[in-house]
Enzyme design. Structure first.
Site, PDB file in Angstrom:
ATOM      1  N   HIS A  39       0.847  -1.187   0.000  1.00 38.68           N
ATOM      2  CA  HIS A  39       0.000   0.000   0.000  1.00 38.68           C
ATOM      3  C   HIS A  39       0.887   1.242   0.000  1.00 38.68           C
ATOM      4  CE1 HIS A  39      -2.077   3.106   2.648  1.00 38.68           C
ATOM      5  NE2 HIS A  39      -2.860   3.063   1.578  1.00 38.68           N
ATOM      6  N   HIS A 118       2.094  11.105  -0.785  1.00 35.85           N
ATOM      7  CA  HIS A 118       1.204  10.711   0.314  1.00 35.85           C
ATOM      8  C   HIS A 118       1.444  11.712   1.436  1.00 35.85           C
ATOM      9  CE1 HIS A 118      -0.248   7.778   3.611  1.00 35.85           C
ATOM     10  NE2 HIS A 118      -1.296   8.209   2.942  1.00 35.85           N
TER      11      HIS A 118
END
Length: 320
Positions: A39, A118
């Site tokens: 992920h 992110h």
């Protein structure tokens, strides 16, 4: 090296587990195998320079705080934005065969360079990382990776074209066309090692771009709540092709503020015993309630990849 191995799959070398799978699984579609995934795979190189902007997808409150209280806020951002600590090659060596790649163009950047993001952007470009993956595949000719490109923050049509050109120039004949049967035996025969999933409408008009792979995301910060969510989803059956079950936990601003000394890694490590206990009970395959790709954070920890790969032993029991 390859053959009808009697080894427990847990004992397979993780850097080449696909090439060591028993021959009874060579004709099983990849979307019926249990496959370890990463992920937010490229957060090990987030830009720690305070001049690097917070990505615009973050909540307004966080963006304001970052603007006016950067020295206080940035350490929190980094502690909760890093989901992987090891490089892409190291993750592949550990058994990962699905990579969640979130693509972005930095604001106010006049170059056509693309990055991952992110919370903040990465220091490594997409081109750097794809080259690393290609080099790793050259050294592991019977391993197959699924690269899921998504988000495309700040990309216009020109940048999409640049990204597709980069993908094709890098992987060339390793790219798997959409028409192919996705078994190891067939992909080995063709020399195909890369399945590119592209979460954008343009994928439908390109023969080498597979459609978006559904990602089951529970949006929970407790292991028990995440497991409960996935058990409920399993009741409705599995998607037909590839799909991802993301055992990554999600913290919100409230959780972060009430756990000021913690990091995402602390949260993940405290919950992995429960989450991987649940994973061990799962089964791959075509049946309702079965799983396929299982993605997590800090995938080098707690025997994550061997735990997922070992689930494929259950397919052998069915076929014997």
């Amino acid at each position: 090296m390859s053959g009808c191995s009697e080894l427990s799959l847990r004992e397979l070398p993780m850097e080449s587990w696909m090439s060591h799978l028993p021959c009874a699984l060579w004709d099983t579609p990849l979307y019926h195998l249990a496959i370890p995934g990463s992920h937010n795979a490229v957060t090990y190189c987030l830009d720690m320079n305070d001049r690097s902007p917070v990505d615009p997808m973050q909540p307004d409150m966080l963006q304001k705080l970052d603007k006016y209280m950067k020295p206080l806020i940035r350490p929190f951002v980094y502690k909760w934005a890093i989901t992987q600590e090891f490089t892409i090659k190291q993750q592949l060596d550990c058994g990962v065969r699905y990579c969640d790649l979130r693509i972005a163009h930095r604001p106010n950047d006049h170059s056509t360079d693309l990055y991952f993001y992110h919370g903040v952007y990465t220091t490594l470009t997409v081109e750097n990382v794809l080259t690393e993956i290609k080099e790793w595949l050259d050294a592991h000719p019977k391993e197959v990776v699924i690269l899921s490109f998504s988000h495309f923050l700040g990309l216009n049509q020109e940048l999409h074209v640049r990204l597709l050109t980069n993908i094709r120039d890098t992987f060339a004949s390793k790219l798997c066309p959409k028409t192919e049967v996705l078994t190891l035996r067939n992909l080995w025969a063709l020399g195909c090692q890369v399945i590119v999933s592209y979460e954008h409408s343009i994928s439908s008009s390109h023969g080498d771009l597979w459609p978006h792979i559904p990602y089951w995301w529970a949006n929970k910060c407790r292991a028990e709540a995440l497991i409960e969510e996935f058990e409920a989803r399993k009741q409705h059956g599995r998607p037909g092709g590839f799909f991802v079950t993301g055992i990554n936990l999600t913290e919100d601003l409230k959780y972060i503020c009430t756990h000021p000394t913690e990091s995402l890694k602390d949260l993940v490590m405290s919950t992995y015993p429960a989450l991987l206990g649940w994973v061990r009970e799962q089964t791959p395959g075509p049946r309702a309630g079965s799983l396929n790709i299982i993605a997590g954070d800090f995938i080098t920890e707690s025997h994550f990849a061997p735990t997922v790969v070992t689930l494929n032993e259950k397919l052998l029991k069915w076929s014997s």
